[in-house]
Design an enzyme around this catalytic site. Structure first.
Site, short mmCIF file in Angstrom:
data_model
loop_
_atom_site.label_atom_id
_atom_site.label_comp_id
_atom_site.label_asym_id
_atom_site.label_seq_id
_atom_site.Cartn_x
_atom_site.Cartn_y
_atom_site.Cartn_z
N GLU A 52 -76.78 -84.90 85.06
CA GLU A 52 -75.46 -85.59 85.42
C GLU A 52 -75.23 -86.29 84.14
O GLU A 52 -74.04 -86.51 83.84
CB GLU A 52 -75.97 -86.60 86.56
CG GLU A 52 -76.50 -86.23 87.76
CD GLU A 52 -76.98 -87.03 88.82
OE1 GLU A 52 -76.06 -87.01 89.71
OE2 GLU A 52 -77.97 -87.44 88.74
N TYR A 61 -52.97 -105.35 90.70
CA TYR A 61 -54.07 -104.16 90.96
C TYR A 61 -53.94 -103.12 89.63
O TYR A 61 -54.98 -102.25 89.46
CB TYR A 61 -53.73 -103.60 92.13
CG TYR A 61 -52.54 -103.28 92.90
CD1 TYR A 61 -51.84 -102.07 92.30
CD2 TYR A 61 -51.84 -104.29 93.49
CE1 TYR A 61 -50.33 -101.77 92.69
CE2 TYR A 61 -50.23 -103.71 93.90
CZ TYR A 61 -49.88 -102.71 93.85
OH TYR A 61 -48.66 -102.41 93.89
N LYS A 115 -70.10 -90.10 95.32
CA LYS A 115 -70.28 -88.69 94.46
C LYS A 115 -70.01 -87.62 95.66
O LYS A 115 -70.46 -87.18 96.44
CB LYS A 115 -71.83 -88.67 93.98
CG LYS A 115 -72.30 -89.37 93.11
CD LYS A 115 -73.67 -88.87 92.73
CE LYS A 115 -74.34 -89.71 91.58
NZ LYS A 115 -75.85 -89.22 91.32
N GLU A 146 -75.82 -98.23 92.50
CA GLU A 146 -75.95 -99.66 93.07
C GLU A 146 -75.60 -100.48 91.64
O GLU A 146 -75.16 -101.43 91.64
CB GLU A 146 -77.16 -99.88 93.56
CG GLU A 146 -77.47 -99.23 94.82
CD GLU A 146 -78.17 -97.89 94.83
OE1 GLU A 146 -77.77 -97.20 93.88
OE2 GLU A 146 -78.73 -97.65 95.82
#
Length: 122
Positions: free
Chosen positions: A24, A56, A102, A76
């Site tokens: 990854e 934004y 993911k 997290e």
């Protein structure tokens, strides 16, 4: 009259090198992000002026830089970094909900995505 509300950004698609597994970090992958910012929208609803709200477009830029600026092993930790950056940059924001997904996790099984949703309050 109160105009407390939320600014939301849905399905921000980013490519990054986060994850627990070595491949990854080497190959990278797509991520999808949702952000919900609680804030008082009273002034901007009256003035119709972007200077009176949380832009934004700027939040998307900050989130992109924060998410891509460091490799995280866990979603997290990435979610916490995003929330901390938003809360530090925008005092008007009282709460941030961060959802990270993911879409193609490197685990066996058929699924649309895996992810986390974390809420952070000032």
């Amino acid at each position: 009259m109160s105009a407390t509300g939320q600014i939301f950004i849905e399905a921000l698609d980013l490519y990054a090198y986060h994850g627990h597994f070595a491949e990854e970090g080497r190959l990278g992958q797509r991520f999808s992000m949702d952000l919900v910012l609680d804030c008082d929208l009273r002034a901007s609803s009256l003035s119709d002026d972007i200077a009176d709200t949380v832009d934004y477009g700027e939040v998307v830029g900050l989130a992109t830089r924060t998410f891509s600026g460091k490799r995280f092993k866990l979603l997290e930790a990435a979610a916490r970094a995003l929330a901390e950056a938003i809360l530090a940059e925008y005092p008007a924001v009282t709460k941030v909900a961060v959802t990270l997904r993911k879409p193609a996790p490197p685990i066996p099984g058929r699924m649309d995505s895996v992810g986390v949703k974390l809420d952070f309050t000032r």
